[in-house]
Design a protein around this motif. Structure first.
Motif, mmCIF file in Angstrom:
data_model
loop_
_atom_site.group_PDB
_atom_site.id
_atom_site.type_symbol
_atom_site.label_atom_id
_atom_site.label_comp_id
_atom_site.label_asym_id
_atom_site.label_seq_id
_atom_site.Cartn_x
_atom_site.Cartn_y
_atom_site.Cartn_z
ATOM 1 N N ALA A 102 17.442 11.336 49.192
ATOM 2 C CA ALA A 102 16.598 10.446 50.215
ATOM 3 C C ALA A 102 17.543 9.837 51.369
ATOM 4 C CB ALA A 102 15.805 9.077 49.691
ATOM 5 N N GLU A 103 18.710 9.331 51.047
ATOM 6 C CA GLU A 103 19.603 8.836 52.149
ATOM 7 C C GLU A 103 20.196 10.096 53.047
ATOM 8 O OE1 GLU A 103 22.933 7.101 49.939
ATOM 9 O OE2 GLU A 103 21.826 5.419 49.683
ATOM 10 N N HIS A 104 19.916 11.367 52.437
ATOM 11 C CA HIS A 104 20.360 12.696 53.379
ATOM 12 C C HIS A 104 19.222 13.234 53.882
ATOM 13 C CE1 HIS A 104 24.355 11.592 51.417
ATOM 14 N NE2 HIS A 104 24.839 12.500 52.525
ATOM 15 N N GLY A 105 18.098 12.791 53.938
ATOM 16 C CA GLY A 105 16.917 12.996 54.484
ATOM 17 C C GLY A 105 16.228 14.063 53.771
ATOM 18 N N ILE A 106 16.339 14.117 52.496
ATOM 19 C CA ILE A 106 15.831 15.223 51.371
ATOM 20 C C ILE A 106 14.938 14.489 50.526
ATOM 21 C CG2 ILE A 106 15.995 16.964 49.709
ATOM 22 C CD1 ILE A 106 18.637 17.545 50.900
ATOM 23 N N ALA A 107 13.378 14.511 50.448
ATOM 24 C CA ALA A 107 12.587 13.871 49.603
ATOM 25 C C ALA A 107 12.927 14.132 48.079
ATOM 26 C CB ALA A 107 11.244 14.168 50.037
ATOM 27 N N PRO A 108 13.073 13.476 47.262
ATOM 28 C CA PRO A 108 13.420 13.495 45.805
ATOM 29 C C PRO A 108 12.108 14.035 45.229
ATOM 30 C CG PRO A 108 13.431 11.359 46.297
ATOM 31 C CD PRO A 108 13.290 11.770 47.714
ATOM 32 N N PRO A 109 12.113 14.623 44.184
ATOM 33 C CA PRO A 109 10.803 15.309 43.487
ATOM 34 C C PRO A 109 10.314 13.852 42.890
ATOM 35 C CG PRO A 109 12.838 15.728 42.142
ATOM 36 C CD PRO A 109 13.470 15.153 43.616
ATOM 37 N N GLY A 110 9.067 14.175 42.623
ATOM 38 C CA GLY A 110 8.202 13.120 42.001
ATOM 39 C C GLY A 110 8.343 13.529 40.209
ATOM 40 N N PRO A 111 7.638 12.890 39.452
ATOM 41 C CA PRO A 111 7.651 13.354 37.961
ATOM 42 C C PRO A 111 7.296 14.977 37.772
ATOM 43 C CG PRO A 111 6.366 11.313 38.348
ATOM 44 C CD PRO A 111 6.794 11.741 39.482
ATOM 45 N N ALA A 112 8.032 15.369 36.916
ATOM 46 C CA ALA A 112 7.687 16.875 36.608
ATOM 47 C C ALA A 112 6.290 16.992 36.048
ATOM 48 C CB ALA A 112 8.679 17.493 35.715
ATOM 49 N N PRO A 113 5.558 17.890 36.054
ATOM 50 C CA PRO A 113 4.356 17.821 35.315
ATOM 51 C C PRO A 113 4.679 18.025 33.661
ATOM 52 C CG PRO A 113 4.576 20.008 36.469
ATOM 53 C CD PRO A 113 5.712 19.060 37.114
ATOM 54 N N HIS A 114 3.707 17.637 32.996
ATOM 55 C CA HIS A 114 3.882 17.719 31.477
ATOM 56 C C HIS A 114 3.249 19.105 31.231
ATOM 57 C CE1 HIS A 114 3.951 16.974 27.368
ATOM 58 N NE2 HIS A 114 2.670 17.475 27.282
ATOM 59 N N ARG A 115 3.989 19.893 30.639
ATOM 60 C CA ARG A 115 3.555 21.004 30.103
ATOM 61 C C ARG A 115 3.727 21.205 28.561
ATOM 62 N NH1 ARG A 115 6.415 22.904 35.036
ATOM 63 N NH2 ARG A 115 4.814 23.626 36.371
ATOM 64 N N PRO A 116 2.632 21.176 27.897
ATOM 65 C CA PRO A 116 2.688 21.373 26.460
ATOM 66 C C PRO A 116 3.265 23.020 26.137
ATOM 67 C CG PRO A 116 0.309 21.940 27.183
ATOM 68 C CD PRO A 116 1.293 21.522 28.542
ATOM 69 N N ALA A 117 3.883 22.775 24.820
ATOM 70 C CA ALA A 117 4.424 23.925 24.437
ATOM 71 C C ALA A 117 3.297 25.301 24.482
ATOM 72 C CB ALA A 117 4.725 23.724 23.048
ATOM 73 N N GLY A 118 3.922 26.513 24.375
ATOM 74 C CA GLY A 118 3.009 27.608 24.926
ATOM 75 C C GLY A 118 2.752 28.058 26.081
ATOM 76 N N PRO A 119 1.790 28.703 26.172
ATOM 77 C CA PRO A 119 1.670 29.641 27.612
ATOM 78 C C PRO A 119 1.344 28.520 28.742
ATOM 79 C CG PRO A 119 0.088 30.533 25.918
ATOM 80 C CD PRO A 119 0.570 29.228 25.302
ATOM 81 N N VAL A 120 2.000 28.968 29.792
ATOM 82 C CA VAL A 120 1.849 28.033 30.907
ATOM 83 C C VAL A 120 0.547 28.282 31.617
ATOM 84 C CG1 VAL A 120 2.895 27.385 33.321
ATOM 85 C CG2 VAL A 120 4.388 27.977 31.336
ATOM 86 N N PRO A 121 -0.229 27.418 32.112
ATOM 87 C CA PRO A 121 -1.563 27.636 32.657
ATOM 88 C C PRO A 121 -1.323 27.935 34.139
ATOM 89 C CG PRO A 121 -1.224 25.243 32.369
ATOM 90 C CD PRO A 121 -0.196 25.942 31.655
ATOM 91 N N LEU A 122 -2.120 28.930 34.547
ATOM 92 C CA LEU A 122 -2.162 29.240 35.774
ATOM 93 C C LEU A 122 -2.923 28.303 36.935
ATOM 94 C CD1 LEU A 122 -1.365 31.355 38.326
ATOM 95 C CD2 LEU A 122 -3.647 32.580 37.407
ATOM 96 N N VAL A 123 -2.465 27.974 37.859
ATOM 97 C CA VAL A 123 -3.114 26.599 38.725
ATOM 98 C C VAL A 123 -3.240 27.340 40.131
ATOM 99 C CG1 VAL A 123 -2.988 24.333 39.608
ATOM 100 C CG2 VAL A 123 -2.186 24.931 37.332
ATOM 101 N N LEU A 124 -4.322 27.486 40.606
ATOM 102 C CA LEU A 124 -4.781 28.397 41.828
ATOM 103 C C LEU A 124 -4.459 27.373 42.922
ATOM 104 C CD1 LEU A 124 -6.933 30.986 40.590
ATOM 105 C CD2 LEU A 124 -4.892 31.212 40.878
ATOM 106 N N SER A 125 -4.942 26.131 43.041
ATOM 107 C CA SER A 125 -4.900 25.316 43.933
ATOM 108 C C SER A 125 -3.836 24.104 43.933
ATOM 109 C CB SER A 125 -6.346 24.472 44.151
ATOM 110 O OG SER A 125 -6.733 23.904 42.845
ATOM 111 N N PRO A 126 -3.222 23.593 45.206
ATOM 112 C CA PRO A 126 -2.476 22.556 44.965
ATOM 113 C C PRO A 126 -2.838 21.313 44.137
ATOM 114 C CG PRO A 126 -2.940 23.186 47.046
ATOM 115 C CD PRO A 126 -3.869 23.859 46.225
ATOM 116 N N THR A 127 -2.138 20.846 43.475
ATOM 117 C CA THR A 127 -2.319 19.506 42.848
ATOM 118 C C THR A 127 -1.428 18.662 42.926
ATOM 119 O OG1 THR A 127 -1.108 20.443 40.820
ATOM 120 C CG2 THR A 127 -3.349 20.790 40.876
#
Length: 171
Positions: A102-127
């Motif tokens: 942030a001090e260098h003008g780069i926005a830090p990430p928010g919390p990573a999305p929780h992903r259960p074990a197994g296949p990764v679901p396809l998300v078509l719209s921004p969340t």
């Protein structure tokens, strides 16, 4: 007489200070890429690094930088291991690392999305929730490009102060 524990602490401290080649305001420890530093019975320093994503082009540079710093500090035998399990997550970026971004003008990430074990679901719209501008603090921002100078960042623009900024993606 130097103890093994003293040498291990010294090796860990040296490895923790190595800057990230793509985000040089961060150390590999700030970024959460430095996973472990250990000392084998024969005195070899073993450092484990986890790439931020599969195929990260900076990994070769990271490995070389950690090995070079350790050798410059007098450690003759150095081994750098790539640790793939568990995979890196942006949640591993330290609070200090987030502050430095942030001090260098780069926005830090928010919390990573929780992903259960197994296949990764396809998300078509921004969340993703709005990204806060690291310059003025406004949440009135928009993504201008999903990719920036590196694959782990995106380009955003603040509608309030009109400044562009990079954003580290949640992984």
């Amino acid at each position: 007489m130097v103890t093994v524990l003293t040498e291990l602490r010294r090796a860990r401290h040296i490895a923790e200070q190595v800057p990230d080649p793509e985000l040089p305001m961060l150390t590999l420890a700030d970024l959460g890429v430095l996973r472990d530093v250990s000392l084998t019975p024969d005195g070899t320093v073993v450092a484990g690094l986890t790439p931020t994503y599969s195929g990260c082009p900076a990994m070769a540079e990271m490995r070389a930088d950690v090995a070079a710093r350790l050798r410059q500090a007098g450690f003759e035998r150095v081994e750098i291991r790539t640790v793939l399990d568990p995979p890196w997550t942006s949640d591993w970026i330290t609070d200090t690392g987030r502050r430095k971004l942030a001090e260098h003008g780069i926005a830090p990430p928010g919390p990573a999305p929780h992903r259960p074990a197994g296949p990764v679901p396809l998300v078509l719209s921004p969340t993703r929730p709005p990204v806060t501008c690291p310059r003025c603090g406004s949440a009135d921002t928009e993504e201008t490009s999903r990719f920036a100078a590196t694959s782990c960042k995106a380009l955003w623009r603040c509608r309030a102060c009109h400044e562009p900024f990079e954003y580290v993606k949640e992984i």
